[in-house]
Scaffold this motif. Structure first.
Motif, PDB file in Angstrom:
ATOM      1  N   THR A  17       0.816  -1.209   0.000  1.00  0.00           N
ATOM      2  CA  THR A  17       0.000   0.000   0.000  1.00  0.00           C
ATOM      3  C   THR A  17       0.856   1.267   0.000  1.00  0.00           C
ATOM      4  OG1 THR A  17      -0.138   0.090   2.420  1.00  0.00           O
ATOM      5  CG2 THR A  17      -1.802  -1.210   1.260  1.00  0.00           C
ATOM      6  N   LEU A  42      -4.067  -1.636  -6.949  1.00  0.00           N
ATOM      7  CA  LEU A  42      -4.746  -1.243  -5.718  1.00  0.00           C
ATOM      8  C   LEU A  42      -3.736  -1.031  -4.595  1.00  0.00           C
ATOM      9  CD1 LEU A  42      -7.523  -0.827  -4.330  1.00  0.00           C
ATOM     10  CD2 LEU A  42      -7.476  -3.266  -3.740  1.00  0.00           C
ATOM     11  N   ARG A  45      -5.150   0.549   1.690  1.00  0.00           N
ATOM     12  CA  ARG A  45      -5.164  -0.449   2.765  1.00  0.00           C
ATOM     13  C   ARG A  45      -6.588  -0.730   3.249  1.00  0.00           C
ATOM     14  NH1 ARG A  45      -1.265  -2.335   5.983  1.00  0.00           N
ATOM     15  NH2 ARG A  45       0.201  -0.712   5.305  1.00  0.00           N
ATOM     16  N   ILE A  48      -8.315  -2.994   0.771  1.00  0.00           N
ATOM     17  CA  ILE A  48      -7.780  -4.357   0.859  1.00  0.00           C
ATOM     18  C   ILE A  48      -8.355  -5.080   2.075  1.00  0.00           C
ATOM     19  CG2 ILE A  48      -5.668  -5.692   1.266  1.00  0.00           C
ATOM     20  CD1 ILE A  48      -4.197  -3.529  -0.392  1.00  0.00           C
ATOM     21  N   GLU A  49      -8.471  -4.367   3.204  1.00  0.00           N
ATOM     22  CA  GLU A  49      -9.048  -4.968   4.409  1.00  0.00           C
ATOM     23  C   GLU A  49     -10.528  -5.281   4.216  1.00  0.00           C
ATOM     24  OE1 GLU A  49      -8.151  -2.149   7.448  1.00  0.00           O
ATOM     25  OE2 GLU A  49      -6.050  -2.785   7.651  1.00  0.00           O
ATOM     26  N   VAL A  72      -0.730  -8.375  -4.554  1.00  0.00           N
ATOM     27  CA  VAL A  72      -1.190  -7.765  -3.301  1.00  0.00           C
ATOM     28  C   VAL A  72      -2.348  -8.569  -2.711  1.00  0.00           C
ATOM     29  CG1 VAL A  72      -2.249  -5.720  -2.279  1.00  0.00           C
ATOM     30  CG2 VAL A  72      -0.451  -5.467  -3.987  1.00  0.00           C
ATOM     31  N   LEU A  73      -3.376  -8.795  -3.516  1.00  0.00           N
ATOM     32  CA  LEU A  73      -4.520  -9.564  -3.036  1.00  0.00           C
ATOM     33  C   LEU A  73      -4.226 -11.060  -3.021  1.00  0.00           C
ATOM     34  CD1 LEU A  73      -7.578  -7.804  -4.736  1.00  0.00           C
ATOM     35  CD2 LEU A  73      -6.936  -7.770  -2.318  1.00  0.00           C
ATOM     36  N   LEU A  76      -3.017 -12.333   0.235  1.00  0.00           N
ATOM     37  CA  LEU A  76      -4.114 -12.293   1.197  1.00  0.00           C
ATOM     38  C   LEU A  76      -5.076 -13.465   0.955  1.00  0.00           C
ATOM     39  CD1 LEU A  76      -6.182  -9.164   2.116  1.00  0.00           C
ATOM     40  CD2 LEU A  76      -7.339 -11.173   1.239  1.00  0.00           C
TER      41      LEU A  76
END
Length: 309
Positions: A17, A42, A45, A48-49, A72-73, A76
């Motif tokens: 981020t 993206l 933050r 993303i959360e 990034v994702l 997660l």
């Protein structure tokens, strides 16, 4: 001990981020974001959360990610399902993803166009979740691809241009689109949150929206699909005309009168004002009129471009 490049060499400590860090990563790998591919990464933050909570609430077995980007994702998502299929069309990013996500055994990275992705090997009826920030220029083809494969998908979490999401959520109705009716016909779309251009690097020129699509067990209409979507495409292609006038591209005047009478719908209304049950009723009557030979063949399919309506 860190390398001269700092934390960017360690995907577990890199901050996805931090715009400066993302910029340095792209520069180090020689990647310039492509407008043609709609590459806006993206970096929000909070967003993303939010997506992380949506994924957790879905409890998926398999996750298919559209456009893995810098992972990034993907990282997660790897903690939320037994299997993650991360699809990326840009070969430059595929190499970087394989390096950065090498420690994740549950992630399969595919160098592929999502529009050519075959869902059938996953199997129907499973808890499959699709997640992705959709390139704006191919939003409609991607959404149609999801609808075609609805038997294999339980839910999708999408980021699209805000205007597109709003029109889909507004459909059917004034300000809606035939693409929106297509989604509403097979799923329940839900607004989550809006994102400003600063949520991405580089920032796009428009706002975006996070929204979800939950596919229903059966269509939300009873008419045959050909008649239903022929009617929807015609109505939304002539949205400013009264229904009686719009339908004359499908039937002769006497056929239109019969259709409206059987469906018990006022022909002086604008078609975009009809709700889903009214569209369904009109489509069923249209199919009956066609069967009686009041009109010639009228084509329609999900392969047409409904977002133009």
């Amino acid at each position: 001990m860190s390398s001269p490049d700092g934390p960017l060499n360690d995907p577990r400590t890199a901050d996805p981020t931090d715009r400066r860090e993302v910029k340095r990563l792209l520069e180090r790998t020689g990647i310039r974001p492509s407008k043609r591919l709609g590459q806006n990464f993206l970096v929000d933050r909070g967003a993303i959360e939010t997506i992380a909570k949506l994924v957790e609430g879905s409890d998926p077995e398999t996750i298919v990610e559209i456009g893995a980007g810098l992972g990034v994702l993907t990282r997660l998502l790897a903690g939320s399902a037994k299997r993650v299929i991360a699809i990326e069309i840009d070969g430059r990013l595929v190499e970087e993803l394989r390096r950065r996500l090498a420690d994740l055994d549950t992630v399969e990275i595919r160098h592929q166009d999502f529009l050519k992705f075959d869902f059938s090997p996953i199997g129907a009826g499973g808890r499959t979740l699709v997640v992705g920030s959709i390139p704006y220029r191919i939003t409609a083809p991607i959404i149609r691809h999801l609808v075609r494969n609805r038997d294999f998908i339980e839910r999708a979490i999408l980021i699209t241009q805000r205007e597109v999401a709003e029109k889909i959520l507004r459909s059917p109705g004034p300000g809606g689109t035939s693409l929106g009716v297509l989604v509403q016909a097979y799923a329940e779309p839900t607004f989550v949150t809006n994102l400003k251009p600063a949520s991405f690097f580089p920032p796009p020129q428009v706002d975006s929206t996070v929204w979800t699509v939950s596919f229903t067990d059966r269509p939300r209409f009873t008419a045959d699909p050909d008649s239903f979507f022929t009617l929807v495409k015609t109505i939304y292609g002539k949205r400013r005309k009264m229904l009686r006038s719009a339908l004359r591209s499908l039937l002769p005047p006497e056929g239109v009168d019969l259709l409206l009478k059987e469906a018990d719908i006022d022909g002086n209304l604008r078609g975009e004002g009809l709700d889903l049950p009214s569209l369904d009723r009109l489509a069923s009557a249209f199919a009956a009129v066609r069967r009686r030979g009041s009109s010639g063949e009228a084509g329609s399919s999900l392969d047409r471009d409904p977002d133009r309506g």
